[in-house]
Design a protein around this motif. Structure first.
Motif, PDB file in Angstrom:
ATOM      1  N   VAL A 140      64.945-114.335 -27.494  1.00 49.88           N
ATOM      2  CA  VAL A 140      65.021-113.863 -26.059  1.00 49.88           C
ATOM      3  C   VAL A 140      64.553-115.231 -25.219  1.00 49.88           C
ATOM      4  CG1 VAL A 140      63.918-112.812 -24.143  1.00 49.88           C
ATOM      5  CG2 VAL A 140      65.208-111.390 -26.100  1.00 49.88           C
ATOM      6  N   PHE A 141      63.302-115.708 -25.793  1.00 49.23           N
ATOM      7  CA  PHE A 141      62.869-117.020 -24.999  1.00 49.23           C
ATOM      8  C   PHE A 141      63.833-118.108 -25.221  1.00 49.23           C
ATOM      9  CE2 PHE A 141      58.528-115.171 -25.690  1.00 49.23           C
ATOM     10  CZ  PHE A 141      58.310-114.295 -24.343  1.00 49.23           C
ATOM     11  N   GLN A 142      64.430-118.142 -26.342  1.00 46.78           N
ATOM     12  CA  GLN A 142      65.313-119.188 -26.704  1.00 46.78           C
ATOM     13  C   GLN A 142      66.640-119.219 -25.704  1.00 46.78           C
ATOM     14  OE1 GLN A 142      66.920-119.162 -30.693  1.00 46.78           O
ATOM     15  NE2 GLN A 142      67.552-121.078 -30.718  1.00 46.78           N
ATOM     16  N   GLY A 143      67.054-117.929 -25.535  1.00 47.77           N
ATOM     17  CA  GLY A 143      68.174-117.708 -24.584  1.00 47.77           C
ATOM     18  C   GLY A 143      67.791-117.804 -23.191  1.00 47.77           C
ATOM     19  N   ILE A 144      66.785-117.394 -22.557  1.00 51.53           N
ATOM     20  CA  ILE A 144      66.242-117.924 -21.458  1.00 51.53           C
ATOM     21  C   ILE A 144      66.325-119.560 -21.266  1.00 51.53           C
ATOM     22  CG2 ILE A 144      64.219-117.880 -19.714  1.00 51.53           C
ATOM     23  CD1 ILE A 144      63.633-114.988 -20.984  1.00 51.53           C
ATOM     24  N   ALA A 145      65.682-120.214 -22.153  1.00 55.01           N
ATOM     25  CA  ALA A 145      65.423-121.601 -22.062  1.00 55.01           C
ATOM     26  C   ALA A 145      67.028-122.056 -21.963  1.00 55.01           C
ATOM     27  CB  ALA A 145      64.738-122.270 -23.214  1.00 55.01           C
ATOM     28  N   ALA A 146      67.870-121.924 -22.947  1.00 55.91           N
ATOM     29  CA  ALA A 146      69.092-122.328 -22.781  1.00 55.91           C
ATOM     30  C   ALA A 146      70.063-121.764 -21.600  1.00 55.91           C
ATOM     31  CB  ALA A 146      69.936-121.711 -24.073  1.00 55.91           C
ATOM     32  N   GLY A 200      72.575-109.958 -39.887  1.00 56.78           N
ATOM     33  CA  GLY A 200      73.981-110.876 -40.121  1.00 56.78           C
ATOM     34  C   GLY A 200      74.406-111.652 -38.883  1.00 56.78           C
ATOM     35  N   LEU A 201      74.403-110.764 -37.857  1.00 61.26           N
ATOM     36  CA  LEU A 201      74.904-111.403 -36.690  1.00 61.26           C
ATOM     37  C   LEU A 201      74.043-112.456 -36.151  1.00 61.26           C
ATOM     38  CD1 LEU A 201      76.155-108.240 -34.517  1.00 61.26           C
ATOM     39  CD2 LEU A 201      77.598-109.936 -35.701  1.00 61.26           C
ATOM     40  N   SER A 202      72.628-112.250 -36.258  1.00 61.71           N
ATOM     41  CA  SER A 202      71.848-113.442 -36.078  1.00 61.71           C
ATOM     42  C   SER A 202      72.093-114.634 -37.001  1.00 61.71           C
ATOM     43  CB  SER A 202      70.330-112.763 -35.956  1.00 61.71           C
ATOM     44  OG  SER A 202      69.297-114.008 -35.698  1.00 61.71           O
ATOM     45  N   MET A 203      72.315-114.576 -38.260  1.00 66.77           N
ATOM     46  CA  MET A 203      72.482-115.434 -39.089  1.00 66.77           C
ATOM     47  C   MET A 203      73.623-116.214 -38.661  1.00 66.77           C
ATOM     48  SD  MET A 203      71.976-114.160 -42.739  1.00 66.77           S
ATOM     49  CE  MET A 203      71.752-115.534 -43.913  1.00 66.77           C
ATOM     50  N   ILE A 204      74.552-115.772 -38.198  1.00 65.82           N
ATOM     51  CA  ILE A 204      75.963-116.361 -38.010  1.00 65.82           C
ATOM     52  C   ILE A 204      75.640-117.311 -36.547  1.00 65.82           C
ATOM     53  CG2 ILE A 204      78.178-115.913 -36.822  1.00 65.82           C
ATOM     54  CD1 ILE A 204      78.294-113.650 -38.942  1.00 65.82           C
ATOM     55  N   ALA A 205      75.076-116.548 -35.638  1.00 64.32           N
ATOM     56  CA  ALA A 205      74.725-117.113 -34.157  1.00 64.32           C
ATOM     57  C   ALA A 205      73.715-118.428 -34.561  1.00 64.32           C
ATOM     58  CB  ALA A 205      73.983-116.152 -33.390  1.00 64.32           C
ATOM     59  N   ASN A 206      72.852-118.238 -35.492  1.00 65.48           N
ATOM     60  CA  ASN A 206      72.141-119.594 -35.554  1.00 65.48           C
ATOM     61  C   ASN A 206      72.630-120.493 -36.395  1.00 65.48           C
ATOM     62  OD1 ASN A 206      69.302-119.050 -34.537  1.00 65.48           O
ATOM     63  ND2 ASN A 206      69.420-117.202 -35.659  1.00 65.48           N
ATOM     64  N   PHE A 207      73.739-120.138 -37.215  1.00 63.41           N
ATOM     65  CA  PHE A 207      74.381-121.251 -37.977  1.00 63.41           C
ATOM     66  C   PHE A 207      75.268-121.935 -37.091  1.00 63.41           C
ATOM     67  CE2 PHE A 207      78.637-122.560 -39.740  1.00 63.41           C
ATOM     68  CZ  PHE A 207      78.149-123.407 -40.767  1.00 63.41           C
ATOM     69  N   TYR A 237      72.197-127.543 -31.744  1.00 62.98           N
ATOM     70  CA  TYR A 237      71.168-127.508 -30.606  1.00 62.98           C
ATOM     71  C   TYR A 237      69.655-127.459 -31.064  1.00 62.98           C
ATOM     72  CZ  TYR A 237      75.553-126.224 -28.217  1.00 62.98           C
ATOM     73  OH  TYR A 237      76.991-126.165 -27.730  1.00 62.98           O
ATOM     74  N   ALA A 238      69.465-127.188 -32.182  1.00 62.44           N
ATOM     75  CA  ALA A 238      68.315-126.631 -32.481  1.00 62.44           C
ATOM     76  C   ALA A 238      68.459-126.544 -34.190  1.00 62.44           C
ATOM     77  CB  ALA A 238      67.521-125.433 -32.111  1.00 62.44           C
ATOM     78  N   PRO A 239      68.256-127.680 -34.829  1.00 65.14           N
ATOM     79  CA  PRO A 239      68.600-127.490 -36.238  1.00 65.14           C
ATOM     80  C   PRO A 239      67.538-126.977 -37.155  1.00 65.14           C
ATOM     81  CG  PRO A 239      68.584-129.868 -35.540  1.00 65.14           C
ATOM     82  CD  PRO A 239      68.328-129.232 -34.390  1.00 65.14           C
ATOM     83  N   VAL A 240      66.150-127.358 -36.978  1.00 67.76           N
ATOM     84  CA  VAL A 240      65.171-126.961 -37.466  1.00 67.76           C
ATOM     85  C   VAL A 240      64.854-125.332 -37.368  1.00 67.76           C
ATOM     86  CG1 VAL A 240      62.457-126.907 -38.319  1.00 67.76           C
ATOM     87  CG2 VAL A 240      64.220-129.233 -37.828  1.00 67.76           C
ATOM     88  N   TRP A 241      64.886-125.052 -36.240  1.00 63.83           N
ATOM     89  CA  TRP A 241      64.676-123.618 -35.779  1.00 63.83           C
ATOM     90  C   TRP A 241      66.011-122.835 -36.274  1.00 63.83           C
ATOM     91  CZ3 TRP A 241      60.905-120.742 -34.907  1.00 63.83           C
ATOM     92  CH2 TRP A 241      61.098-119.701 -34.103  1.00 63.83           C
ATOM     93  N   SER A 242      66.980-123.319 -36.193  1.00 66.08           N
ATOM     94  CA  SER A 242      67.926-122.597 -36.829  1.00 66.08           C
ATOM     95  C   SER A 242      67.821-122.115 -38.357  1.00 66.08           C
ATOM     96  CB  SER A 242      69.359-123.049 -36.313  1.00 66.08           C
ATOM     97  OG  SER A 242      69.718-123.300 -35.061  1.00 66.08           O
ATOM     98  N   ILE A 243      67.743-123.261 -38.924  1.00 65.98           N
ATOM     99  CA  ILE A 243      67.566-123.161 -40.494  1.00 65.98           C
ATOM    100  C   ILE A 243      66.393-122.009 -40.812  1.00 65.98           C
ATOM    101  CG2 ILE A 243      66.991-124.351 -42.486  1.00 65.98           C
ATOM    102  CD1 ILE A 243      68.341-126.540 -41.380  1.00 65.98           C
ATOM    103  N   VAL A 244      65.344-122.200 -39.897  1.00 69.85           N
ATOM    104  CA  VAL A 244      64.168-121.371 -40.316  1.00 69.85           C
ATOM    105  C   VAL A 244      64.817-119.895 -40.022  1.00 69.85           C
ATOM    106  CG1 VAL A 244      61.773-120.613 -39.420  1.00 69.85           C
ATOM    107  CG2 VAL A 244      62.166-122.921 -39.860  1.00 69.85           C
ATOM    108  N   LEU A 245      65.230-119.640 -38.795  1.00 67.70           N
ATOM    109  CA  LEU A 245      65.750-118.364 -38.545  1.00 67.70           C
ATOM    110  C   LEU A 245      66.647-117.803 -39.636  1.00 67.70           C
ATOM    111  CD1 LEU A 245      65.771-118.117 -34.839  1.00 67.70           C
ATOM    112  CD2 LEU A 245      64.169-117.006 -36.261  1.00 67.70           C
ATOM    113  N   ILE A 246      67.605-118.703 -40.136  1.00 64.40           N
ATOM    114  CA  ILE A 246      68.562-118.048 -40.931  1.00 64.40           C
ATOM    115  C   ILE A 246      67.983-117.537 -42.336  1.00 64.40           C
ATOM    116  CG2 ILE A 246      70.414-119.089 -42.382  1.00 64.40           C
ATOM    117  CD1 ILE A 246      71.511-120.732 -40.436  1.00 64.40           C
TER     118      ILE A 246
END
Length: 143
Positions: A41-47, A103-110, A115-124
């Motif tokens: 949610v915070f990531q979305g607000i920042a974007a 699963g949807l979150s994994m796809i969205a973070n992939f 935009y945010a490679p390290v954070w995306s990999i951690v969330l995946i």
């Protein structure tokens, strides 16, 4: 016959898990879902605010506006957090919903990787753990 001392945990639906590990992994997944959802949610607000935190790349295959991705993360994050809270409260529907949303979150973070490679990999990785924890076999019997 083995003793069941310390091995049982009562669920709301009248089922008793024979392993506290199964309950522990579910609680860990619920906590990670709640935390990850709030962070999304915070990531979305920042974007949406088009913050300078994110690097915008050119010629990306899944090109989408930063504001559009912000809304995707905001809505998906709110749903993941709500499912995590419901899972902590013992809702039976939250397990299947949590798997689908992770699963949807994994796809969205992939797709969010540029935009945010390290954070995306951690969330995946966290989403993968959530799916594993919610799908892990449980030995449950009627109470």
């Amino acid at each position: 016959m083995a003793s069941n001392v310390g091995r049982t945990h009562q669920h709301r639906a009248g089922w008793e898990a024979e392993s506290t590990w199964a309950t522990g992994w579910t609680v860990a997944a619920a906590v990670l879902m709640t935390f990850g959802g709030i962070m999304a949610v915070f990531q979305g607000i920042a974007a949406i605010a088009e913050d300078d935190v994110f690097v915008v790349t050119q010629n990306f295959s899944y090109e989408f506006s930063l504001t559009g991705w912000g809304w995707v993360h905001l809505i998906l994050g709110a749903l993941v957090a709500a499912a995590g809270i419901a899972l902590m409260r013992g809702a039976t529907w939250a397990r299947a919903t949590g798997v689908a949303l992770a699963g949807l979150s994994m796809i969205a973070n992939f797709v969010w990787l540029p935009y945010a490679p390290v954070w995306s990999i951690v969330l995946i990785v966290i989403d993968g753990f959530i799916i594993w924890a919610l799908c892990a076999p449980r030995r449950e019997s009627p109470a």
